[in-house]
Design a protein around this motif. Sequence first.
Motif, PDB file in Angstrom:
ATOM      1  N   SER A  12      50.024  45.191  44.206  1.00  0.00           N
ATOM      2  CA  SER A  12      49.475  45.238  42.847  1.00  0.00           C
ATOM      3  C   SER A  12      50.621  45.505  41.874  1.00  0.00           C
ATOM      4  O   SER A  12      51.426  46.407  42.114  1.00  0.00           O
ATOM      5  CB  SER A  12      48.439  46.359  42.765  1.00  0.00           C
ATOM      6  N   THR A  13      50.687  44.736  40.818  1.00  0.00           N
ATOM      7  CA  THR A  13      51.765  44.940  39.837  1.00  0.00           C
ATOM      8  C   THR A  13      51.629  46.314  39.177  1.00  0.00           C
ATOM      9  O   THR A  13      52.627  46.977  38.887  1.00  0.00           O
ATOM     10  CB  THR A  13      51.753  43.836  38.762  1.00  0.00           C
ATOM     11  N   GLN A  35      49.287  38.482  44.387  1.00  0.00           N
ATOM     12  CA  GLN A  35      48.938  39.886  44.474  1.00  0.00           C
ATOM     13  C   GLN A  35      47.944  40.056  45.619  1.00  0.00           C
ATOM     14  O   GLN A  35      46.895  39.420  45.627  1.00  0.00           O
ATOM     15  CB  GLN A  35      48.288  40.272  43.143  1.00  0.00           C
ATOM     16  N   HIS A  39      43.662  45.421  41.794  1.00  0.00           N
ATOM     17  CA  HIS A  39      42.469  46.246  41.597  1.00  0.00           C
ATOM     18  C   HIS A  39      42.135  46.423  40.133  1.00  0.00           C
ATOM     19  O   HIS A  39      42.960  46.200  39.245  1.00  0.00           O
ATOM     20  CB  HIS A  39      42.603  47.603  42.302  1.00  0.00           C
ATOM     21  N   VAL A  47      40.351  39.924  42.278  1.00  0.00           N
ATOM     22  CA  VAL A  47      40.706  38.760  43.085  1.00  0.00           C
ATOM     23  C   VAL A  47      41.848  38.011  42.397  1.00  0.00           C
ATOM     24  O   VAL A  47      41.723  37.585  41.247  1.00  0.00           O
ATOM     25  CB  VAL A  47      39.475  37.828  43.232  1.00  0.00           C
ATOM     26  N   LEU A  55      49.980  40.157  35.978  1.00  0.00           N
ATOM     27  CA  LEU A  55      51.185  40.805  35.446  1.00  0.00           C
ATOM     28  C   LEU A  55      50.862  42.190  34.923  1.00  0.00           C
ATOM     29  O   LEU A  55      49.699  42.528  34.695  1.00  0.00           O
ATOM     30  CB  LEU A  55      51.825  39.948  34.346  1.00  0.00           C
ATOM     31  N   SER A  56      51.913  42.982  34.748  1.00  0.00           N
ATOM     32  CA  SER A  56      51.760  44.293  34.118  1.00  0.00           C
ATOM     33  C   SER A  56      52.854  44.477  33.085  1.00  0.00           C
ATOM     34  O   SER A  56      54.022  44.162  33.352  1.00  0.00           O
ATOM     35  CB  SER A  56      51.874  45.418  35.152  1.00  0.00           C
ATOM     36  N   ASN A  96      37.239  46.084  28.272  1.00  0.00           N
ATOM     37  CA  ASN A  96      38.414  45.353  28.781  1.00  0.00           C
ATOM     38  C   ASN A  96      38.104  44.074  29.551  1.00  0.00           C
ATOM     39  O   ASN A  96      38.900  43.652  30.381  1.00  0.00           O
ATOM     40  CB  ASN A  96      39.285  46.288  29.635  1.00  0.00           C
ATOM     41  N   ASP A  97      36.960  43.471  29.287  1.00  0.00           N
ATOM     42  CA  ASP A  97      36.685  42.182  29.934  1.00  0.00           C
ATOM     43  C   ASP A  97      36.709  41.084  28.880  1.00  0.00           C
ATOM     44  O   ASP A  97      36.178  41.259  27.781  1.00  0.00           O
ATOM     45  CB  ASP A  97      35.277  42.156  30.542  1.00  0.00           C
ATOM     46  N   GLY A 107      40.611  40.344  33.039  1.00  0.00           N
ATOM     47  CA  GLY A 107      40.356  41.786  33.034  1.00  0.00           C
ATOM     48  C   GLY A 107      41.653  42.533  32.779  1.00  0.00           C
ATOM     49  O   GLY A 107      42.745  42.022  33.067  1.00  0.00           O
ATOM     50  N   ILE A 108      41.520  43.719  32.223  1.00  0.00           N
ATOM     51  CA  ILE A 108      42.688  44.537  31.857  1.00  0.00           C
ATOM     52  C   ILE A 108      42.539  45.896  32.524  1.00  0.00           C
ATOM     53  O   ILE A 108      41.448  46.475  32.516  1.00  0.00           O
ATOM     54  CB  ILE A 108      42.725  44.746  30.324  1.00  0.00           C
ATOM     55  N   PHE A 134      35.926  30.770  43.580  1.00  0.00           N
ATOM     56  CA  PHE A 134      36.000  32.232  43.704  1.00  0.00           C
ATOM     57  C   PHE A 134      35.220  32.668  44.939  1.00  0.00           C
ATOM     58  O   PHE A 134      34.303  31.970  45.374  1.00  0.00           O
ATOM     59  CB  PHE A 134      35.362  32.891  42.469  1.00  0.00           C
ATOM     60  N   ILE A 138      31.783  37.096  43.523  1.00  0.00           N
ATOM     61  CA  ILE A 138      32.013  37.021  42.070  1.00  0.00           C
ATOM     62  C   ILE A 138      31.784  35.609  41.519  1.00  0.00           C
ATOM     63  O   ILE A 138      31.936  35.384  40.311  1.00  0.00           O
ATOM     64  CB  ILE A 138      33.423  37.531  41.666  1.00  0.00           C
ATOM     65  N   LYS A 141      29.788  35.116  38.371  1.00  0.00           N
ATOM     66  CA  LYS A 141      30.137  35.826  37.127  1.00  0.00           C
ATOM     67  C   LYS A 141      31.594  35.657  36.702  1.00  0.00           C
ATOM     68  O   LYS A 141      32.030  36.255  35.727  1.00  0.00           O
ATOM     69  CB  LYS A 141      29.773  37.310  37.234  1.00  0.00           C
ATOM     70  N   ALA A 142      32.359  34.840  37.457  1.00  0.00           N
ATOM     71  CA  ALA A 142      33.766  34.635  37.096  1.00  0.00           C
ATOM     72  C   ALA A 142      33.998  33.191  36.678  1.00  0.00           C
ATOM     73  O   ALA A 142      33.308  32.279  37.126  1.00  0.00           O
ATOM     74  CB  ALA A 142      34.652  34.967  38.297  1.00  0.00           C
TER      75      ALA A 142
HETATM   76  C1  BT5 Z   1      39.252  44.797  35.666  1.00  0.00           C
HETATM   77  O1  BT5 Z   1      38.649  45.834  36.317  1.00  0.00           O
HETATM   78  O2  BT5 Z   1      38.687  43.830  35.214  1.00  0.00           O
HETATM   79  C2  BT5 Z   1      40.757  44.936  35.582  1.00  0.00           C
HETATM   80  C3  BT5 Z   1      41.485  43.848  36.318  1.00  0.00           C
HETATM   81  C4  BT5 Z   1      42.973  43.991  36.163  1.00  0.00           C
HETATM   82  C5  BT5 Z   1      43.726  43.092  37.089  1.00  0.00           C
HETATM   83  C6  BT5 Z   1      45.202  43.137  36.835  1.00  0.00           C
HETATM   84  S1  BT5 Z   1      46.050  41.919  37.716  1.00  0.00           S
HETATM   85  C7  BT5 Z   1      47.574  42.664  37.394  1.00  0.00           C
HETATM   86  C8  BT5 Z   1      47.350  44.164  37.502  1.00  0.00           C
HETATM   87  N1  BT5 Z   1      47.485  44.625  38.852  1.00  0.00           N
HETATM   88  C9  BT5 Z   1      46.344  45.126  39.354  1.00  0.00           C
HETATM   89  O3  BT5 Z   1      46.189  45.586  40.501  1.00  0.00           O
HETATM   90  N2  BT5 Z   1      45.379  45.047  38.419  1.00  0.00           N
HETATM   91  C10 BT5 Z   1      45.865  44.464  37.193  1.00  0.00           C
HETATM   92  P1  BT5 Z   1      37.103  46.139  36.309  1.00  0.00           P
HETATM   93  O4  BT5 Z   1      36.595  46.198  34.891  1.00  0.00           O
HETATM   94  O5  BT5 Z   1      36.945  47.331  37.166  1.00  0.00           O
HETATM   95  O6  BT5 Z   1      36.450  44.869  36.978  1.00  0.00           O
HETATM   96  C11 BT5 Z   1      36.519  44.634  38.358  1.00  0.00           C
HETATM   97  C12 BT5 Z   1      35.374  43.696  38.705  1.00  0.00           C
HETATM   98  O7  BT5 Z   1      35.634  42.377  38.186  1.00  0.00           O
HETATM   99  C13 BT5 Z   1      35.178  43.500  40.193  1.00  0.00           C
HETATM  100  O8  BT5 Z   1      34.363  44.502  40.743  1.00  0.00           O
HETATM  101  C14 BT5 Z   1      34.519  42.114  40.256  1.00  0.00           C
HETATM  102  O9  BT5 Z   1      33.126  42.208  40.003  1.00  0.00           O
HETATM  103  C15 BT5 Z   1      35.142  41.391  39.083  1.00  0.00           C
HETATM  104  N3  BT5 Z   1      36.278  40.555  39.473  1.00  0.00           N
HETATM  105  C16 BT5 Z   1      37.207  40.754  40.455  1.00  0.00           C
HETATM  106  N4  BT5 Z   1      38.124  39.802  40.459  1.00  0.00           N
HETATM  107  C17 BT5 Z   1      37.789  38.942  39.472  1.00  0.00           C
HETATM  108  C18 BT5 Z   1      38.365  37.749  38.977  1.00  0.00           C
HETATM  109  N5  BT5 Z   1      39.480  37.220  39.462  1.00  0.00           N
HETATM  110  N6  BT5 Z   1      37.718  37.132  37.931  1.00  0.00           N
HETATM  111  C19 BT5 Z   1      36.605  37.630  37.395  1.00  0.00           C
HETATM  112  N7  BT5 Z   1      36.017  38.760  37.816  1.00  0.00           N
HETATM  113  C20 BT5 Z   1      36.610  39.416  38.841  1.00  0.00           C
END
Ligand code: BT5
Length: 238
Positions: A12-13, A35, A39, A47, A55-56, A96-97, A107-108, A134, A138, A141-142
Amino acid sequence: MYKKVYFDTLSSTNTYLKHNYKNYSDNTVLICKEQTGGHGRLGRSWVSSTDNISLSLLLKPFIKINQIARLSLMTSAVIHEVINKYTDNVLIKWPNDILVNKKKVSGILLESIYSDKIEAIIIGVGINVNTTVFPDEIASKATSLKLETDKDYDLESIIDELITTFDRYYQKYLLDDLEFLNICRKYSSVINKMIRINDEEVFVLDILDNGSLLVKNEVGLVKEISYGEITLKDEYKR
Ligand code: BT5
């Protein structure tokens, strides 16, 4: 000036930078092709794939701890602007969505390290760009830019656009300009909607300058909510 640093594979970045932020300067953008353990909040998984952006951004600003939450909203406004160049119907689901046609495209995850002062802020950004498939959990919803527009995109150009846009907003943010909040309000998917958050059904009135949601509950009590997971009324049944 933002410095881009590339890795082929990382878990994870965000996690990498949390452990190694001391080795990188303010305004580093750590980009990872693949990645393996991305998370989101509360340990949820994100995913990732080589078709998409992971990226971060590493920041080491002189700001107060209570200004950090707004930075997450500011990043939502930034990503909204970037995605909106490629497709329509882009909305921000607080905090953050980023949604396109009600599906999550980005997502952020903002994480910070501080003791008496802020050591580092790590803003993780995932954007689904060229993915078309996907995992089942998901899939409904993605979405991705490719699924929405039927085109392929150059990841590097979008990353550059993201950095330029981020910097434009961030320079204003550092001067206490809260204009980005108006973007978050204007393109909010939750203002004037019934939502469920923290086990309560509420009506969303506004996003406040401190970044919290202003809501009214079923008995008419108006209050601020600073964190929580939102489900929109049209996504659940009572
Ligand atoms: C987020 O969390 O949406 C924040 C995602 C941040 C990802 C970036 S990638 C670079 C950096 N390194 C990391 O490890 N993370 C950051 P949250 O609001 O908790 O939403 C997570 C939920 O989004 C999951 O439980 C799924 O339901 C959904 N999800 C997972 N992967 C997805 C994807 N690729 N596209 C759309 N929805 C997704």
